[in-house]
Design an enzyme around this catalytic site. Structure first.
Site, PDB file in Angstrom:
ATOM      1  N   PRO A  80     -49.632  62.113  12.397  1.00 28.96           N
ATOM      2  CA  PRO A  80     -48.988  61.237  13.374  1.00 28.96           C
ATOM      3  C   PRO A  80     -47.772  60.502  12.812  1.00 28.96           C
ATOM      4  CG  PRO A  80     -51.115  60.335  12.690  1.00 28.96           C
ATOM      5  CD  PRO A  80     -51.028  61.721  12.143  1.00 28.96           C
ATOM      6  N   GLU A 107     -59.391  60.261   7.680  1.00 29.69           N
ATOM      7  CA  GLU A 107     -58.226  59.377   7.579  1.00 29.69           C
ATOM      8  C   GLU A 107     -56.994  60.099   7.033  1.00 29.69           C
ATOM      9  OE1 GLU A 107     -57.995  56.152   8.667  1.00 29.69           O
ATOM     10  OE2 GLU A 107     -59.933  56.677   9.564  1.00 29.69           O
ATOM     11  N   ARG A 145     -44.339  82.494  19.864  1.00 28.95           N
ATOM     12  CA  ARG A 145     -43.777  83.080  21.083  1.00 28.95           C
ATOM     13  C   ARG A 145     -42.259  83.258  20.982  1.00 28.95           C
ATOM     14  NH1 ARG A 145     -42.003  79.941  25.051  1.00 28.95           N
ATOM     15  NH2 ARG A 145     -43.142  81.025  26.713  1.00 28.95           N
ATOM     16  N   ASP A 160     -37.079  79.198  29.299  1.00 27.02           N
ATOM     17  CA  ASP A 160     -38.134  78.195  29.249  1.00 27.02           C
ATOM     18  C   ASP A 160     -37.580  76.784  29.360  1.00 27.02           C
ATOM     19  OD1 ASP A 160     -40.173  79.997  28.952  1.00 27.02           O
ATOM     20  OD2 ASP A 160     -40.267  79.848  26.779  1.00 27.02           O
TER      21      ASP A 160
END
Length: 219
Positions: A80, A107, A145, A160
């Site tokens: 994160p 953690e 992809r 896309d």
């Protein structure tokens, strides 16, 4: 690289599985526990300095990474704290010959692993998950992809969302009239120039309504 290899079962299905089976790219799911020197295959321990939770130890990760790392490897830790993942980043990553994705858990992982091996940290959004497996699958799917011939049709990825700074236009298939809901006439016209104009206008409309920040970013 993961403590939970069975989490990656979705990558053994559909387009990604077919691409791997046909040799478009290779995908190896490596169990970090296999590299633990502990007789119980322990890979985590308490955190120096105190605090709740457990941290993945350096030894299993060092040995796991060193078992596959080459001079062409680009090593990513899903975290994160990392740079937010985008389509643009996926287009950068597809150029690397060998990607190694490290899935943290609990953690996270010992900082010494990051300092020694990791080239970049990537986050898939401003939220926290229980582990790096879901972000790793997102990265694999998004990057894979973009590899030539993974998708059906040469231009499948070019229109896309986010490819041209716009969200994708609406799309339709048969029947042309379903329960009174009709496909826009322009798409049935066969006039490719008018279809292209309609699609561009629709992309611009949807982007302005839903993601005006994309418009601002490209102006």
């Amino acid at each position: 690289m993961t403590l939970f290899p069975d989490s990656f079962a979705p990558l053994r299905e559909s387009i990604i599985a077919r691409a791997v089976d046909s040799g478009k790219f290779s995908l190896n799911i490596i169990n970090i526990r296999d590299f633990s020197a502990d007789k119980h295959k322990k890979c985590d321990d308490t955190i120096f300095g105190g605090g709740d939770g457990l941290l993945m130890m350096p030894q299993p990760l060092f040995d796991c990474i060193e078992s596959v790392k080459t001079e062409n490897s680009h090593i990513i830790y899903l975290s994160p704290k990392g740079e937010t993942f985008t389509q643009s980043k996926a287009k950068t990553l597809v150029e690397y010959e060998h990607l190694i994705l490290i899935c943290g858990h609990y953690e996270g992982i010992d900082q010494r692993v990051i300092d020694t091996f990791v080239d970049e940290e990537i986050s898939i959004g401003d939220y926290v998950l229980t582990g790096g497996e879901l972000p790793a699958m997102v990265v694999v799917d998004t990057v894979a992809r973009l590899i030539p011939k993974v998708l059906h049709g040469e231009n499948s990825a070019k229109d896309d969302s986010f490819e041209n700074g716009l969200l994708e236009y609406p799309q339709y298939t048969r029947p042309a009239d379903f329960r009174g809901l009709k496909v826009p006439e322009v798409l049935l016209s066969g006039n490719h120039q008018e279809i292209a104009k309609w699609r561009k206008a629709q992309s611009e409309r949807i982007t302005k309504e839903r993601r005006p920040d994309l418009i601002d970013k490209n102006n």
